[in-house]
Design a protein around this motif. Structure first.
Motif, PDB file in Angstrom:
ATOM      1  N   LEU A 161      -1.167   0.458  -4.412  1.00  0.00           N
ATOM      2  CA  LEU A 161      -2.327  -0.434  -4.438  1.00  0.00           C
ATOM      3  C   LEU A 161      -2.655  -0.835  -5.870  1.00  0.00           C
ATOM      4  O   LEU A 161      -2.814  -2.018  -6.182  1.00  0.00           O
ATOM      5  CB  LEU A 161      -3.521   0.269  -3.782  1.00  0.00           C
ATOM      6  CG  LEU A 161      -4.870  -0.435  -3.872  1.00  0.00           C
ATOM      7  CD1 LEU A 161      -4.838  -1.789  -3.194  1.00  0.00           C
ATOM      8  CD2 LEU A 161      -5.972   0.425  -3.254  1.00  0.00           C
TER       9      LEU A 161
ATOM     10  N   CYS B 222      -2.675   2.958  -1.228  1.00  0.00           N
ATOM     11  CA  CYS B 222      -3.382   3.771  -2.205  1.00  0.00           C
ATOM     12  C   CYS B 222      -2.887   5.206  -2.216  1.00  0.00           C
ATOM     13  O   CYS B 222      -3.273   5.984  -3.077  1.00  0.00           O
ATOM     14  CB  CYS B 222      -4.887   3.728  -1.956  1.00  0.00           C
ATOM     15  SG  CYS B 222      -5.377   4.535  -0.438  1.00  0.00           S
TER      16      CYS B 222
ATOM     17  N   MET C  63      -0.072   3.690   3.508  1.00  0.00           N
ATOM     18  CA  MET C  63      -1.292   3.277   2.827  1.00  0.00           C
ATOM     19  C   MET C  63      -0.963   3.089   1.351  1.00  0.00           C
ATOM     20  O   MET C  63      -0.516   4.037   0.684  1.00  0.00           O
ATOM     21  CB  MET C  63      -2.389   4.343   2.983  1.00  0.00           C
ATOM     22  CG  MET C  63      -2.871   4.497   4.399  1.00  0.00           C
ATOM     23  SD  MET C  63      -3.329   2.941   5.148  1.00  0.00           S
ATOM     24  CE  MET C  63      -2.260   2.938   6.579  1.00  0.00           C
TER      25      MET C  63
ATOM     26  N   GLY D  81      -7.412   7.666   1.025  1.00  0.00           N
ATOM     27  CA  GLY D  81      -6.692   7.178   2.205  1.00  0.00           C
ATOM     28  C   GLY D  81      -7.514   7.200   3.472  1.00  0.00           C
ATOM     29  O   GLY D  81      -6.990   7.455   4.551  1.00  0.00           O
ATOM     30  N   ALA D  82      -8.801   6.939   3.359  1.00  0.00           N
ATOM     31  CA  ALA D  82      -9.678   7.090   4.517  1.00  0.00           C
ATOM     32  C   ALA D  82      -9.836   5.818   5.328  1.00  0.00           C
ATOM     33  O   ALA D  82     -10.004   5.873   6.535  1.00  0.00           O
ATOM     34  CB  ALA D  82     -11.041   7.580   4.061  1.00  0.00           C
ATOM     35  N   CYS D  83      -9.780   4.656   4.689  1.00  0.00           N
ATOM     36  CA  CYS D  83     -10.186   3.455   5.403  1.00  0.00           C
ATOM     37  C   CYS D  83      -9.027   2.747   6.078  1.00  0.00           C
ATOM     38  O   CYS D  83      -9.224   1.930   6.954  1.00  0.00           O
ATOM     39  CB  CYS D  83     -10.912   2.505   4.461  1.00  0.00           C
ATOM     40  SG  CYS D  83      -9.824   1.727   3.259  1.00  0.00           S
ATOM     41  N   ARG D  84      -7.814   3.033   5.695  1.00  0.00           N
ATOM     42  CA  ARG D  84      -6.585   2.447   6.259  1.00  0.00           C
ATOM     43  C   ARG D  84      -6.491   0.937   6.018  1.00  0.00           C
ATOM     44  O   ARG D  84      -5.798   0.235   6.740  1.00  0.00           O
ATOM     45  CB  ARG D  84      -6.446   2.725   7.769  1.00  0.00           C
ATOM     46  CG  ARG D  84      -6.805   4.112   8.206  1.00  0.00           C
ATOM     47  CD  ARG D  84      -6.240   5.190   7.358  1.00  0.00           C
ATOM     48  NE  ARG D  84      -4.867   5.573   7.624  1.00  0.00           N
ATOM     49  CZ  ARG D  84      -4.171   6.405   6.862  1.00  0.00           C
ATOM     50  NH1 ARG D  84      -4.730   6.946   5.799  1.00  0.00           N
ATOM     51  NH2 ARG D  84      -2.928   6.685   7.133  1.00  0.00           N
ATOM     52  N   GLN D  85      -7.208   0.456   5.037  1.00  0.00           N
ATOM     53  CA  GLN D  85      -7.228  -0.985   4.839  1.00  0.00           C
ATOM     54  C   GLN D  85      -6.071  -1.476   3.971  1.00  0.00           C
ATOM     55  O   GLN D  85      -5.691  -2.630   4.036  1.00  0.00           O
ATOM     56  CB  GLN D  85      -8.566  -1.381   4.198  1.00  0.00           C
ATOM     57  CG  GLN D  85      -8.813  -2.858   4.126  1.00  0.00           C
ATOM     58  CD  GLN D  85      -8.764  -3.508   5.494  1.00  0.00           C
ATOM     59  OE1 GLN D  85      -9.577  -3.240   6.355  1.00  0.00           O
ATOM     60  NE2 GLN D  85      -7.760  -4.355   5.718  1.00  0.00           N
ATOM     61  N   CYS D  86      -5.512  -0.609   3.161  1.00  0.00           N
ATOM     62  CA  CYS D  86      -4.564  -1.083   2.158  1.00  0.00           C
ATOM     63  C   CYS D  86      -3.118  -0.940   2.622  1.00  0.00           C
ATOM     64  O   CYS D  86      -2.208  -0.763   1.817  1.00  0.00           O
ATOM     65  CB  CYS D  86      -4.770  -0.315   0.857  1.00  0.00           C
ATOM     66  SG  CYS D  86      -4.519   1.439   1.071  1.00  0.00           S
TER      67      CYS D  86
ATOM     68  N   TYR E 170      -8.787  -3.372   0.145  1.00  0.00           N
ATOM     69  CA  TYR E 170      -9.026  -1.924   0.130  1.00  0.00           C
ATOM     70  C   TYR E 170     -10.508  -1.664   0.238  1.00  0.00           C
ATOM     71  O   TYR E 170     -11.311  -2.550  -0.043  1.00  0.00           O
ATOM     72  CB  TYR E 170      -8.490  -1.311  -1.177  1.00  0.00           C
ATOM     73  CG  TYR E 170      -9.182  -1.848  -2.414  1.00  0.00           C
ATOM     74  CD1 TYR E 170     -10.387  -1.303  -2.838  1.00  0.00           C
ATOM     75  CD2 TYR E 170      -8.651  -2.915  -3.129  1.00  0.00           C
ATOM     76  CE1 TYR E 170     -11.040  -1.819  -3.944  1.00  0.00           C
ATOM     77  CE2 TYR E 170      -9.307  -3.429  -4.234  1.00  0.00           C
ATOM     78  CZ  TYR E 170     -10.496  -2.877  -4.641  1.00  0.00           C
ATOM     79  OH  TYR E 170     -11.154  -3.384  -5.729  1.00  0.00           O
ATOM     80  N   PHE E 171     -10.882  -0.481   0.636  1.00  0.00           N
ATOM     81  CA  PHE E 171     -12.294  -0.071   0.619  1.00  0.00           C
ATOM     82  C   PHE E 171     -12.516   1.277  -0.027  1.00  0.00           C
ATOM     83  O   PHE E 171     -13.322   1.424  -0.918  1.00  0.00           O
ATOM     84  CB  PHE E 171     -12.881  -0.023   2.043  1.00  0.00           C
ATOM     85  CG  PHE E 171     -13.101  -1.373   2.622  1.00  0.00           C
ATOM     86  CD1 PHE E 171     -14.066  -2.215   2.103  1.00  0.00           C
ATOM     87  CD2 PHE E 171     -12.334  -1.825   3.680  1.00  0.00           C
ATOM     88  CE1 PHE E 171     -14.267  -3.474   2.619  1.00  0.00           C
ATOM     89  CE2 PHE E 171     -12.527  -3.087   4.198  1.00  0.00           C
ATOM     90  CZ  PHE E 171     -13.493  -3.917   3.670  1.00  0.00           C
ATOM     91  N   CYS E 172     -11.796   2.302   0.460  1.00  0.00           N
ATOM     92  CA  CYS E 172     -12.175   3.652   0.037  1.00  0.00           C
ATOM     93  C   CYS E 172     -11.660   3.979  -1.362  1.00  0.00           C
ATOM     94  O   CYS E 172     -12.228   4.801  -2.049  1.00  0.00           O
ATOM     95  CB  CYS E 172     -11.717   4.681   1.055  1.00  0.00           C
ATOM     96  SG  CYS E 172      -9.940   4.794   1.220  1.00  0.00           S
ATOM     97  N   TRP E 173     -10.591   3.342  -1.774  1.00  0.00           N
ATOM     98  CA  TRP E 173     -10.109   3.549  -3.139  1.00  0.00           C
ATOM     99  C   TRP E 173     -11.092   2.908  -4.121  1.00  0.00           C
ATOM    100  O   TRP E 173     -11.589   1.810  -3.874  1.00  0.00           O
ATOM    101  CB  TRP E 173      -8.724   2.910  -3.286  1.00  0.00           C
ATOM    102  CG  TRP E 173      -8.222   2.920  -4.693  1.00  0.00           C
ATOM    103  CD1 TRP E 173      -7.631   3.954  -5.344  1.00  0.00           C
ATOM    104  CD2 TRP E 173      -8.275   1.836  -5.630  1.00  0.00           C
ATOM    105  NE1 TRP E 173      -7.313   3.599  -6.620  1.00  0.00           N
ATOM    106  CE2 TRP E 173      -7.701   2.288  -6.828  1.00  0.00           C
ATOM    107  CE3 TRP E 173      -8.762   0.534  -5.574  1.00  0.00           C
ATOM    108  CZ2 TRP E 173      -7.588   1.486  -7.958  1.00  0.00           C
ATOM    109  CZ3 TRP E 173      -8.658  -0.264  -6.699  1.00  0.00           C
ATOM    110  CH2 TRP E 173      -8.072   0.218  -7.884  1.00  0.00           C
TER     111      TRP E 173
HETATM  112  S1  FES Z   1      -8.038   1.934   0.186  1.00  0.00           S
HETATM  113 FE1  FES Z   1      -8.714   3.061   1.905  1.00  0.00          FE
HETATM  114  S2  FES Z   1      -6.822   3.777   2.692  1.00  0.00           S
HETATM  115 FE2  FES Z   1      -6.187   2.812   0.879  1.00  0.00          FE
END
Ligand code: FES
Ligand code: SF4
Ligand code: SF4
Ligand code: SF4
Ligand code: SF4
Lengths: 899, 171
Positions: free
Chosen positions: A19, A66, A64, A42-47, A31-34
């Protein structure tokens, strides 16, 4: 290292995750959680991206971004249909419960969730069922809470608890009901709570002071600014609309504040909008109506020609303003407007940093130290962001150990924290009162400042400093000194912190001795000294006489006119002295922005611009000169203090300021007049700087309402103001690309409307801005100069019968003059008129806590409320320093006390 | 010559055709409901101000002739503290109406706004706010939004579950 993204080769730095690598290359991956400062979980699974085994692998696997490290010849795809669909799905799920709030959400227009939703192409809601809802909490004056908008990325608690050490924000409940808040409504206790507004990618936490005069990001006129709250000089962006300052946002500076600000800095701006502002020049005490500016200038210039004038500078005014005043009144007639103790401490700090062999670190470097020794500072209250840096520094050693053992990358936040557990690097704190950092310290020592300074000298001696031996230490103290010395010696980048917080110069000397001794041993220590105000060091570098000598000069009739620059003298010395000062001054010309006690004594008022209405340069505690820019054109005759001085100088025909008109002129005079400041010339582009022939616009390209905002006054729009001082324009016209780092008014990039767009301005994620971080360092250590040790340790502290030593106690909310105009800060300020005393002392003096006591300093008495504090050593007392109307100002002081 | 006479004849015949010219102002043209004329701020079915001061109309306006200041009432509703349109600049493009998430700002079939003095074309909120829902009856933004206001607490909007009990760990 080469990686292939969608079959195109790119250079990537090792040690990063995918990422980061993609963002660094300017590619868009949601991305969100990074978070660049918080790392990955690696919580949001967005990346999600697809990674392929080799060139022939057409299936690939989703990972993921990130959580996956960069490897040589790695092949990945952002554009892969599977990966894209996955990301769109994820945001669809995150959005199932999201309220239909954008129109009434303060995050709107600078919302990371909006940006990412658009980026993934999830344009229509598929979910048609009912939404989960939450009750909100009242989190105090700084943050608004709207939990319905949460997407459960966990950034808030990771910042608040893990990064900033807060205790009272938590996650509650379970599964799809998790709730981020306090266990009950109430003010968030952390001094860094305001950062949640920027850390949270949604509108759950938003700036409450902004809400009271809400404006979208795109509608504000922005300028790069510098926080005026303390000596660290964090970088900010200040936003204005309709003639009032609306918001202070973080302005990333890789060497100074990084991604964060403290709450004093973020919220302490409301004085700019205060109804106490001086907006027109005036003759006092009686002037009828508004007076003509030219007339006032003539009068002042005439006064200057006939009288004997002295000038009082100010540590809260810019270098330019202080310099202009110094030239206006003549070098010999310029006095530094600091209290005598502040003056002593600041000049000592300058001497230590200039003559000593040890480098003073930037905030960023401070956060990378692996052992910290704090002498007499409650950093959370005297230099808040340095406290945050120390919180990161104590993690360095265990982190490095863990990473070495189990081969983790630094950004693997959850794993690294799991490995580190409660391990901490060495941190030692000497302070009279408990501090918030104590919980991280390996050892804490309490006592009177002199006592602690002695112990500091003992540490230096253990390290081999060439100083007189320290006698009379208890065996425990000697052991502690030995332990500290050993820990500092073992560290690679030990950081010693001292400063003005205890009011004791020996503490600063002890810090210098320790650092220098380490240096003599061939180590690479860092020495950070906190200072009282935003430009204390700059003013000290300019140089001038002490304030108490100004009083003598007036008393003896050697001068009869005073020009006071942005200064409330009642904050600089005790009331009776300043009263006497004004008694002897026939004319007091005040150039300031707020109507304060000094303004009441002035005979001429000239309205000065605050940091938001003026251009100027300030020097932080690191010796870094930083420029702040005018945000908007102020009301009335408000203008920069240095411009007032130049205009007066023109009337009074002062040769040294002849022909100077704008910022570049005065900076030219300043740098030619003061060779030690010559590097200021390279601080920022000059006013004639253009990109493609264009200025840098202060307003975003979506700025609205230009043809309506003043139409109620006159339907024909006025000509936009011109800026002769800087390459910024007051309009939305100008160069739309990336401006040079010192001139970035706000962070924005196509598709990235929130602060997260800062990724696009960095050479490396979390690194320097393109072209280097703004600011120039004016101080470098005297590397080959040897260590000019302070040989004399202070005497042991002994109480003097009938007397108390009063020391200052600083608070993040209350001790700084200007931030106290923010109602939310004033509400939570330290207690007024409070004298902290040891309970045994109280018993001995027969004082009931809560009763008034009389203290007498310098034949003048004042009354304070006795408050028991068992940390105060006997014979020592503390008062909350810097509060408005405080009766004792010049601290520390020895006072007689009566019950 | 012939063509000349033919043209005159055709023109002559037009005297007996139906007239397209309106005898304005005695006679008014029937304007379609979606005519983009004078702009108004409408109210929701409960009579409350629809505009929530979101600034989207102002941002959408290509000539930047809308300016406002958002505020929040004690009952939690957002509203524009002031709302100004400079009609001497407005090009009646309707972008503001399209941008508005609450159906507050609407262009009405009315173009009779001429003034001798340009200054009179500056309309404030008092001049813009009407006592009607305009073209979109029945819509009330707060019934779908998640923000709580007086009379509509959390969980009471359309398609909302009652607020979560954060002290419970039950599945
Ligand atoms: S930014 Fe959240 S899982 Fe990678
Ligand atoms: S958090 Fe962002 S997406 Fe959600 S309501 Fe607020 S502005 Fe809209
Ligand atoms: S409150 Fe904000 S930062 Fe915290 S989990 Fe929710 S969305 Fe993330
Ligand atoms: S630490 Fe100091 S300079 Fe930084 S934001 Fe806080 S008050 Fe401002
Ligand atoms: S778009 Fe609609 S709700 Fe938003 S400010 Fe304009 S009129 Fe008000």
């Amino acid at each position: 290292m080469t990686i292939y993204i969608d079959n195109k080769p790119y250079e990537a730095k090792p040690g990063k995750n995918l990422l980061e690598a993609c963002l660094e290359l300017g590619l868009n991956l949601p991305y969100f959680c990074w978070h660049p400062a918080l790392g990955s979980v690696g919580a949001c699974r967005q990346c999600a991206v697809k990674v392929f085994k080799d060139e022939d692998d057409k299936t690939g696997r989703l990972v993921m971004g990130c959580m996956e490290p960069v490897r040589d010849n790695l092949r990945l795809s952002l554009e892969d249909p599977g990966a894209k669909a996955f990301r769109e799905q994820v945001i669809g799920w995150l959005m199932t419960n999201h309220p239909h709030d954008c129109a009434v959400c303060d995050e709107g227009g600078s919302c990371h969730l909006q940006d990412m939703t658009v980026m993934t192409g999830h344009t229509y809601r598929n979910y048609r069922f009912s939404k989960r809802t939450y009750e909100n909490q009242d989190l105090g004056p700084f943050l608004n809470h709207e939990m319905n908008r949460c997407i459960q990325c966990y950034r808030c608690v990771r910042f608040y608890k893990d990064y900033a050490g807060g205790k009272d924000l938590n996650v509650f409940a379970a599964h799809n009901h998790v709730y981020f808040g306090r266990c009950e409504s109430g003010r968030l206790e952390s001094e860094f709570s305001g950062n949640l507004a920027e850390v949270c990618p949604t509108g759950v936490f938003t700036d409450k002071t902004l809400k009271s005069h809400y404006t979208r990001k795109w509608d504000m006129t922005w300028a790069p600014s510098v926080c005026q709250g303390c000596s660290l000089g964090c970088n900010t962006s200040a936003g204005e609309r309709y003639g009032s300052l609306r918001q202070i946002a973080n302005r990333y500076n890789g060497e100074v504040n990084g991604y964060f600000l403290c709450d004093r800095g973020r919220y302490g701006y409301e004085f700019v909008n205060s109804d106490q502002r001086i907006l027109q020049p005036a003759f006092r005490p009686h002037s009828n109506g508004t007076v003509n500016k030219e007339h006032v200038l003539d009068q002042v210039a005439a006064r200057l020609k006939n009288g004997r004038t002295i000038g009082i500078g100010s540590p809260r005014a810019s270098l330019e303003s202080n310099f202009a005043l110094k030239m206006l009144v003549g070098e010999d007639n310029f006095y530094l407007g600091m209290s005598d103790s502040d003056h002593d401490l600041t000049s000592l700090a300058l001497k230590i940093l200039r003559d000593g062999p040890v480098r003073t670190p930037s905030l960023q470097e401070a956060g990378e130290a692996d052992a910290v020794f704090i002498l007499g500072e409650d950093l959370t209250n005297t230099a808040p962001m340095l406290a945050l840096a120390v919180r990161q520094a104590v993690r360095r050693k265990p982190e490095a150990d863990a990473m070495g053992q189990i081969h983790l990358a630094e950004w693997q936040d959850a794993a690294v924290r799991e490995a580190v557990q409660e391990d901490r690097g060495p941190l030692f704190i000497f302070n009279t009162l408990p501090t918030k950092l104590d919980e991280l310290a390996e050892a804490v020592q309490r006592g009177a400042p002199e006592q602690l300074a002695r112990l500091g000298f003992a540490v230096a001696q253990q390290l081999g400093a060439d100083i007189a031996p320290i006698t009379g230490l208890t065996p425990e103290e000697t052991a502690l000194a030995g332990k500290i010395a050993a820990a500092l010696l073992a560290a690679e980048r030990p950081l010693i912190i001292g400063g003005y917080g205890s009011g004791c110069d020996h503490m600063m000397k002890a810090a210098a001795n320790v650092a220098w001794a380490l240096r003599q041993k061939g180590r690479n220590p860092l020495l950070s000294l906190t200072l009282p105000e935003v430009n204390s060091l700059g003013l000290e570098m300019l140089g001038g006489h002490r304030l108490d000598t100004a009083i003598d000069v007036l008393r003896q009739g050697e001068a009869d006119t005073v020009i006071v620059l942005e200064n409330d003298l009642y904050r600089r010395a005790d009331e009776h002295l300043i009263d006497e000062f004004f008694l002897h001054a026939q004319e007091v010309i005040l150039i300031d922005h707020l109507y304060n006690r000094t303004a009441e004594k002035a005979t001429v008022l000239l309205p000065a611009g605050t940091f938001a209405e003026a251009d100027g340069t300030v020097v932080n505690n690191e010796g870094r000169a930083q420029r702040y820019y005018q945000v908007y054109v102020p009301k009335g005759d408000v203008q920069e203090s240095w411009r007032w001085c130049l205009q007066i100088a023109e009337g009074a025909q002062v040769q040294s300021l002849h022909g100077l008109h704008n910022l570049d002129d005065i900076d030219w005079a300043l740098t030619t007049g003061m060779p030690s400041l010559a590097s200021l010339q390279h601080l920022a582009p000059h006013a004639d700087f253009r990109i493609n022939g264009q200025r840098i616009p202060r307003e975003p390209h979506r700025y609205s309402g230009r043809t309506a905002m003043q139409a109620n006054v006159n339907v024909s729009e006025p000509k936009p103001a011109e800026d002769d001082d800087t390459p910024l324009s007051f309009t939305m016209e100008g160069y739309r690309g990336e401006p040079p780092a010192p001139l970035i008014p706000f962070f924005w990039s196509p598709g990235w409307n929130s602060v997260q767009s800062v990724n696009k301005y960095q050479q490396e994620i979390g690194g320097h801005l393109h072209g280097g971080d703004p600011g120039v360092r004016l101080l470098e250590p005297h590397v080959n100069g040897g260590a000019p040790f302070f040989h004399e340790a202070p005497d042991t502290f002994v109480p003097i019968p009938g007397h108390v030593h009063i020391m200052p106690v600083y608070h993040i909310f209350g001790s700084e003059e200007l931030s106290m105009y923010t109602p939310g800060i004033a509400k939570h300020a330290a207690d007024f008129c409070c004298l902290y005393l040891n309970p045994d002392d109280l018993a001995q003096w027969n004082i009931t806590p809560g009763n008034w006591v009389t203290v007498e300093t310098d034949h003048h008495t004042c009354r304070l409320v006795a408050t028991a504090n068992h940390w105060m050593p006997r014979g020592l007392a503390g008062v909350n320093a810097g509060l408005p109307q405080s009766p004792v100002v010049d601290l520390p002081v020895l006072a007689k006390m009566q019950a | 010559m012939f063509s000349l006479l033919r043209s005159m004849w055709l023109v002559f015949l037009h005297m007996f055709h139906k007239r397209e010219t309106y005898q304005y102002p005695e006679e008014k043209a029937p304007l379609p409901a979606r005519w983009r004329g004078r702009i108004a701020l409408t109210r929701d079915p409960d009579g409350g101000e629809r505009c929530v001061g979101c600034y989207l109309c102002a941002a959408a306006c290509p000539v930047d002739c809308i300016s406002l200041q958002a505020a929040e009432a004690p009952d939690g509703r957002r509203y524009p503290g002031f709302f100004r349109i400079n009609f001497s600049r407005c090009i009646f493009c309707g972008f503001c109406e399209e941008a508005c998430p609450t159906y507050a700002i609407q262009l009405l079939p009315d173009f009779e706004m001429a003034e001798y003095d340009r200054q009179n074309l500056v309309y404030e909120k008092e001049d813009l706010l009407i006592n009607s829902q305009g073209k979109y009856p029945g819509y009330n933004y707060y019934r779908v939004a998640g923000m709580a206001i007086a009379g509509k607490d959390k969980g009471e909007a359309r398609h909302e579950e009652p607020p979560v009990n954060v002290r419970s760990l039950l599945p």
